[in-house]
Design an enzyme around this catalytic site. Structure first.
Site, PDB file in Angstrom:
ATOM      1  CD  GLU A   1      44.927  23.674  64.936  1.00  0.00           C
ATOM      2  OE1 GLU A   1      45.624  23.173  65.849  1.00  0.00           O
ATOM      3  OE2 GLU A   1      44.374  24.784  65.041  1.00  0.00           O
TER       4      GLU A   1
ATOM      5  CG  ASP B   1      47.847  31.852  68.424  1.00  0.00           C
ATOM      6  OD1 ASP B   1      47.243  31.384  67.440  1.00  0.00           O
ATOM      7  OD2 ASP B   1      47.953  33.076  68.644  1.00  0.00           O
TER       8      ASP B   1
ATOM      9  CG  ASP C   1      47.099  27.205  67.628  1.00  0.00           C
ATOM     10  OD1 ASP C   1      46.122  26.581  67.144  1.00  0.00           O
ATOM     11  OD2 ASP C   1      47.069  28.425  67.845  1.00  0.00           O
ATOM     12  N   GLY C   2      47.778  25.412  65.065  1.00  0.00           N
ATOM     13  CA  GLY C   2      47.967  25.652  63.643  1.00  0.00           C
ATOM     14  C   GLY C   2      47.318  26.967  63.280  1.00  0.00           C
TER      15      GLY C   2
ATOM     16  CG  ASP D   1      43.558  26.004  69.379  1.00  0.00           C
ATOM     17  OD1 ASP D   1      43.873  25.225  68.460  1.00  0.00           O
ATOM     18  OD2 ASP D   1      43.863  27.212  69.359  1.00  0.00           O
TER      19      ASP D   1
ATOM     20  CG  HIS E   1      42.663  32.733  69.941  1.00  0.00           C
ATOM     21  ND1 HIS E   1      43.942  33.088  69.565  1.00  0.00           N
ATOM     22  CD2 HIS E   1      42.200  31.913  68.952  1.00  0.00           C
ATOM     23  CE1 HIS E   1      44.226  32.529  68.395  1.00  0.00           C
ATOM     24  NE2 HIS E   1      43.206  31.814  68.018  1.00  0.00           N
TER      25      HIS E   1
END
Length: 145
Positions: free
Chosen positions: A47, A133, A9-10, A69, A123
């Protein structure tokens, strides 16, 4: 080949602004957490860096399942990159590909592995994505110092 699952994740506070990336690597019973950040960056760069730093951490060729994501990363590496390379790193609109430096790096790193790319909704309670995250937000905090 060893099998590894990677969740990435970023995050970015402002776009551009301080950003972070995070990754969770899972091999059997073993887990490794990675994170980092930059003071002035974009979400898409973070990301990409999450995946790049994950692949760099592997010591030998592996069979990898990457979960992100980011549709930008998932579609970029599995669909769009073929056209970008064929057009010498130009988009279909003949504009330079954004983040081409990172796309080239990711493209080179993946050649050593057998990689499958998966998009997951962010999320949304996915345990691996939620941990990635949290790591990305740690990267943001470190970059903002």
């Amino acid at each position: 080949m060893q099998e590894v699952r990677i969740y990435t994740d970023g995050a970015c506070k402002g776009n551009p602004g301080p950003g972070g990336w995070g990754a969770l690597l899972v091999y059997g019973e073993h887990e490794k957490e990675l994170f980092g950040g930059e003071p002035n960056t974009t979400n898409n760069r973070m990301e990409l860096l999450a995946v790049i730093r994950s692949l760099e951490a592997l010591k030998q060729p592996c069979k990898i399942e990457v979960y992100t994501d980011s549709q930008y990363v998932q579609k970029g590496i599995s669909e769009w990159i073929k056209g970008w390379k064929a057009r010498n790193w130009l988009t279909a609109a003949r504009e330079p590909v954004k983040n081409a430096d990172l796309w080239r790096e990711l493209d080179a790193l993946r050649q050593n592995h057998e990689v499958s790319w998966h998009w997951v909704r962010g999320h949304n309670g996915h345990p691996g994505n939620e941990r990635a995250d949290q790591l990305a937000n740690r990267g943001v905090a470190a970059a903002g110092r």
